[in-house]
Design a protein around this motif. Structure first.
Motif, PDB file in Angstrom:
ATOM      1  N   ILE A  52      56.423  98.197   7.592  1.00  0.00           N
ATOM      2  CA  ILE A  52      57.157  97.229   8.420  1.00  0.00           C
ATOM      3  C   ILE A  52      57.727  96.125   7.526  1.00  0.00           C
ATOM      4  O   ILE A  52      57.794  94.964   7.898  1.00  0.00           O
ATOM      5  CB  ILE A  52      56.247  96.641   9.523  1.00  0.00           C
ATOM      6  CG1 ILE A  52      55.456  97.737  10.190  1.00  0.00           C
ATOM      7  CG2 ILE A  52      57.073  95.923  10.585  1.00  0.00           C
ATOM      8  CD1 ILE A  52      56.270  98.765  10.944  1.00  0.00           C
ATOM      9  N   VAL A  53      58.073  96.475   6.346  1.00  0.00           N
ATOM     10  CA  VAL A  53      58.777  95.556   5.446  1.00  0.00           C
ATOM     11  C   VAL A  53      59.851  96.388   4.744  1.00  0.00           C
ATOM     12  O   VAL A  53      60.027  97.548   5.034  1.00  0.00           O
ATOM     13  CB  VAL A  53      57.816  94.928   4.411  1.00  0.00           C
ATOM     14  CG1 VAL A  53      56.880  93.958   5.069  1.00  0.00           C
ATOM     15  CG2 VAL A  53      57.034  96.008   3.675  1.00  0.00           C
ATOM     16  N   ASN A  54      60.556  95.757   3.822  1.00  0.00           N
ATOM     17  CA  ASN A  54      61.536  96.536   3.057  1.00  0.00           C
ATOM     18  C   ASN A  54      60.799  97.483   2.122  1.00  0.00           C
ATOM     19  O   ASN A  54      59.641  97.264   1.786  1.00  0.00           O
ATOM     20  CB  ASN A  54      62.398  95.594   2.213  1.00  0.00           C
ATOM     21  CG  ASN A  54      63.173  94.630   3.075  1.00  0.00           C
ATOM     22  OD1 ASN A  54      63.669  94.997   4.124  1.00  0.00           O
ATOM     23  ND2 ASN A  54      63.248  93.391   2.643  1.00  0.00           N
ATOM     24  N   ARG A 122      57.746 105.686   8.509  1.00  0.00           N
ATOM     25  CA  ARG A 122      58.645 104.729   9.136  1.00  0.00           C
ATOM     26  C   ARG A 122      58.866 103.558   8.186  1.00  0.00           C
ATOM     27  O   ARG A 122      57.908 103.020   7.628  1.00  0.00           O
ATOM     28  CB  ARG A 122      58.014 104.220  10.430  1.00  0.00           C
ATOM     29  CG  ARG A 122      58.879 103.260  11.191  1.00  0.00           C
ATOM     30  CD  ARG A 122      58.165 102.841  12.455  1.00  0.00           C
ATOM     31  NE  ARG A 122      58.844 101.722  13.083  1.00  0.00           N
ATOM     32  CZ  ARG A 122      58.321 100.968  14.028  1.00  0.00           C
ATOM     33  NH1 ARG A 122      57.107 101.203  14.455  1.00  0.00           N
ATOM     34  NH2 ARG A 122      58.978  99.978  14.547  1.00  0.00           N
ATOM     35  N   GLN A 124      61.909 100.153   7.154  1.00  0.00           N
ATOM     36  CA  GLN A 124      62.979  99.319   7.704  1.00  0.00           C
ATOM     37  C   GLN A 124      64.295  99.539   6.958  1.00  0.00           C
ATOM     38  O   GLN A 124      65.281  99.913   7.551  1.00  0.00           O
ATOM     39  CB  GLN A 124      62.577  97.841   7.596  1.00  0.00           C
ATOM     40  CG  GLN A 124      61.287  97.501   8.301  1.00  0.00           C
ATOM     41  CD  GLN A 124      61.484  97.308   9.779  1.00  0.00           C
ATOM     42  OE1 GLN A 124      62.345  96.543  10.206  1.00  0.00           O
ATOM     43  NE2 GLN A 124      60.721  98.003  10.571  1.00  0.00           N
ATOM     44  N   THR A 125      64.270  99.301   5.660  1.00  0.00           N
ATOM     45  CA  THR A 125      65.546  99.317   4.944  1.00  0.00           C
ATOM     46  C   THR A 125      65.575 100.273   3.753  1.00  0.00           C
ATOM     47  O   THR A 125      66.643 100.630   3.301  1.00  0.00           O
ATOM     48  CB  THR A 125      65.888  97.915   4.403  1.00  0.00           C
ATOM     49  OG1 THR A 125      64.831  97.507   3.535  1.00  0.00           O
ATOM     50  CG2 THR A 125      66.041  96.923   5.515  1.00  0.00           C
ATOM     51  N   VAL A 142      65.404 101.967  10.078  1.00  0.00           N
ATOM     52  CA  VAL A 142      66.457 101.167  10.708  1.00  0.00           C
ATOM     53  C   VAL A 142      67.723 101.289   9.863  1.00  0.00           C
ATOM     54  O   VAL A 142      68.698 101.898  10.284  1.00  0.00           O
ATOM     55  CB  VAL A 142      66.027  99.689  10.852  1.00  0.00           C
ATOM     56  CG1 VAL A 142      67.178  98.857  11.392  1.00  0.00           C
ATOM     57  CG2 VAL A 142      64.819  99.569  11.762  1.00  0.00           C
ATOM     58  N   ALA A 143      67.685 100.737   8.681  1.00  0.00           N
ATOM     59  CA  ALA A 143      68.898 100.722   7.864  1.00  0.00           C
ATOM     60  C   ALA A 143      68.770 101.560   6.599  1.00  0.00           C
ATOM     61  O   ALA A 143      69.730 101.668   5.842  1.00  0.00           O
ATOM     62  CB  ALA A 143      69.243  99.277   7.497  1.00  0.00           C
ATOM     63  N   LYS A 158      65.169 109.820  12.833  1.00  0.00           N
ATOM     64  CA  LYS A 158      65.782 108.845  13.738  1.00  0.00           C
ATOM     65  C   LYS A 158      66.110 107.592  12.942  1.00  0.00           C
ATOM     66  O   LYS A 158      65.230 107.027  12.289  1.00  0.00           O
ATOM     67  CB  LYS A 158      64.812 108.527  14.871  1.00  0.00           C
ATOM     68  CG  LYS A 158      65.400 107.685  15.965  1.00  0.00           C
ATOM     69  CD  LYS A 158      64.478 107.683  17.157  1.00  0.00           C
ATOM     70  CE  LYS A 158      64.963 106.720  18.222  1.00  0.00           C
ATOM     71  NZ  LYS A 158      66.333 106.951  18.647  1.00  0.00           N
ATOM     72  N   THR A 160      68.757 103.850  12.825  1.00  0.00           N
ATOM     73  CA  THR A 160      69.744 103.023  13.513  1.00  0.00           C
ATOM     74  C   THR A 160      71.075 103.107  12.763  1.00  0.00           C
ATOM     75  O   THR A 160      72.094 103.468  13.325  1.00  0.00           O
ATOM     76  CB  THR A 160      69.260 101.568  13.588  1.00  0.00           C
ATOM     77  OG1 THR A 160      68.006 101.541  14.286  1.00  0.00           O
ATOM     78  CG2 THR A 160      70.260 100.699  14.331  1.00  0.00           C
ATOM     79  N   SER A 161      71.034 102.794  11.478  1.00  0.00           N
ATOM     80  CA  SER A 161      72.276 102.894  10.705  1.00  0.00           C
ATOM     81  C   SER A 161      72.092 103.715   9.430  1.00  0.00           C
ATOM     82  O   SER A 161      73.066 103.945   8.718  1.00  0.00           O
ATOM     83  CB  SER A 161      72.793 101.494  10.348  1.00  0.00           C
ATOM     84  OG  SER A 161      71.825 100.791   9.601  1.00  0.00           O
ATOM     85  N   SER A 177      71.069 109.043  15.580  1.00  0.00           N
ATOM     86  CA  SER A 177      71.405 107.768  14.959  1.00  0.00           C
ATOM     87  C   SER A 177      72.539 107.119  15.727  1.00  0.00           C
ATOM     88  O   SER A 177      73.290 107.785  16.450  1.00  0.00           O
ATOM     89  CB  SER A 177      71.828 107.995  13.501  1.00  0.00           C
ATOM     90  OG  SER A 177      72.194 106.769  12.905  1.00  0.00           O
TER      91      SER A 177
END
Lengths: 294, 216
Positions: A52-54, A122, A124-125, A142-143, A158, A160-161, A177
């Motif tokens: 849950i961090v970069n 999972r 984030q970036t 996410v990204a 899955k 987001t971007s 996505s």
């Protein structure tokens, strides 16, 4: 006189040392620290990693029945908890503090797992990179982009971007996505379901004869490059976009008369070879391009 | 009364005042006294759990898997036609979730979208009244989105920017589909894309809420 000189020298030395130590303390505090832990497992282990961090997650396989978790993070900015329960290893990385420097709140992982391992990752970036792992996997970002090489199993991606690049993948693939794209290269997948709202989709490879291949794009481009040896039924639907058929000479009229006629859409139906696999391409307003590889 | 009967009473009536027969059995049965004590302890602890507790991710995964298993999300499984009981089950589940408000908006949205998808997929000659129409789903999503300004995201600029940018993208696409459907209400393809966009928006809002909660 000599005493004064010695005294001044001592003071200067002491101040210099203090300054050096003072400068070193924050440097140490923000220097990423690398740690490694090993977990012995049996059978088909499961790795669950919630970052849950970069940060980047890299997973490779080995023949050994153990999971090696290497992590790099600034210890007072990121907490990393690792727990083994039977054949499952849970890894959690969470932020301990907000920071204006995104690199400080970062955890990078290098995992080595047995070849037959289930993954749930999972982040984030950062990039998720998985190579030569055979097992079901669920990968979320996410990204961050997701790169898979020589993996097989039921693969769910899955983002987001973030975009997906899947090279020489086997099994079944689901991709969803909003703005990320997907590239599926040299696959041996028996089924895919790709969905992106604005990203582009590229499928470059063979279609397995019993496979079902569905690709949907809202606004992005879908490009399919097939080989002359392929055997599939093709259906494309496009609401307001265009169909760019660069393989008209290889597409015979649809040989399956029982199929429903598609009305009101810009459509293309055809058969390559015997039409054994099923390929369905759909776009709301993007371009659908069909071409044969050289 | 036997132990099994008492268990049935507890399952059916909960920990409220027990019938006389049950009380009599309980007075002479240490095993049932133990069960009752366990239930009471669980109920007492449950009351101390804050309403805004952040469910772990495995709950979302489980809920999603369950919805998929029941064919409510994207699975091409032939389900029996919707019955009033089925509608009641959804309504009951939503009612159960309601107190959890923010933390479970994502689940409620998924249920709505899943039901909307199913409504779109399975058409019977004599259709039941539809559960959520596209506009209902859209309104529910808008309401959830309106709560977002009150949520501080994770403070991770890259992630926050991506989430917000993609929310704009989804909203634009939804508007495009809705506009098209106003002019062509029978367009099944546009409807499918709209449902799909709703689902993506629900997932995105859920991710944004998660992102905000993970910070606190």
């Amino acid at each position: 006189m000599m005493y004064e000189i010695l005294k001044r020298t001592s003071i200067v030395s002491a101040v210099s040392a203090g300054l050096l130590i003072g400068a070193a303390i924050p440097t140490l505090a923000t220097t990423p620290e690398h740690t490694e832990r090993r977990f012995t497992v049996k059978g088909h282990p499961v790795v669950v990693l919630q970052n849950i961090v970069n940060g980047r997650i890299e997973v490779k396989s080995s023949k050994n029945p153990e999971i090696i978790v290497g992590s790099t993070a600034v210890t007072d900015k990121v907490a990393i908890d690792i727990e083994q329960v039977g054949d499952r290893v849970d890894i959690n990385a969470t932020s301990l503090a907000t920071s204006s420097d995104p690199h400080e709140v970062e955890a990078n992982f290098q995992l080595t797992v047995p070849e037959q391992t289930e993954l749930q990752l999972r982040t984030q970036t950062g990039l998720i990179y998985v190579e030569q792992v055979n097992g079901d996997m669920k990968l979320q970002s996410v990204a961050g982009d997701i790169h898979l090489k020589e993996v097989s199993g039921y693969i769910i991606v899955k983002t987001t971007s973030g975009s997906l690049v899947c090279t020489q993948c086997g099994g079944k693939l689901e991709f969803n996505s909003i703005s990320g794209g997907a590239q599926v290269l040299q696959p041996s997948l028996t089924g895919i379901n790709l969905m992106t709202m604005t990203g582009n989709i590229l499928y470059d490879g063979d279609f397995i004869r019993t496979g079902v291949y569905t690709m949907n794009s809202g606004r992005g481009r879908i490009e399919v490059r097939f080989s002359g040896n392929d055997s599939f039924d093709l259906t494309t639907k496009n609401l307001t976009g265009t169909v760019d058929n660069q393989a008209a000479e290889f597409l015979k009229p649809d040989s399956h008369t029982s199929r429903k006629e598609i009305k009101n859409y810009r459509k293309l139906q055809g058969t390559v070879g015997q039409g054994l696999a099923k390929v369905e391409l759909s776009s709301y307003s993007g371009t659908i391009r069909i071409l044969k590889r050289d | 009364m036997q132990c099994k009967e008492l268990e049935s009473v507890l399952e059916g009536q909960g920990l409220g005042p027990l019938p006389v027969e049950a009380q009599q059995h309980l007075a002479g049965c240490p095993a049932c006294q133990g069960i009752l004590a366990d239930f009471s302890a669980i109920a007492a602890i449950a009351k101390t759990i804050p309403a805004e507790v952040n469910p772990p991710d495995r709950i979302w995964v489980s809920v999603r898997a369950q919805l998929k298993a029941e064919g409510l999300i994207r699975e091409p499984v032939e389900l029996p036609e919707k019955s009033p009981q089925r509608q009641n089950r959804w309504q009951n589940l939503l009612a159960l979730l309601r107190p959890r408000n923010l933390a479970t908006v994502g689940v409620a949205l998924l249920l709505l979208i899943g039901a909307a998808l199913e409504t779109g997929k399975h058409k019977s000659p004599d259709p039941q009244p539809p559960l959520p129409s596209p506009s209902e789903a859209g309104v529910t999503l808008q309401q959830a989105e309106q709560d977002l300004p009150n949520i501080q995201l994770a403070g991770n600029s890259t992630v926050d920017a991506s989430l917000r940018q993609n929310l704009l993208t989804v909203n634009e696409f939804i508007a495009e589909c809705e506009q098209h459907l106003k002019l062509n209400p029978q367009d099944e393809m546009a409807r499918e894309y709209l449902y799909s966009a709703y689902q993506q928006k629900a997932d995105l809002l859920s991710a944004m809420m998660d992102s905000g909660r993970s910070e606190h």
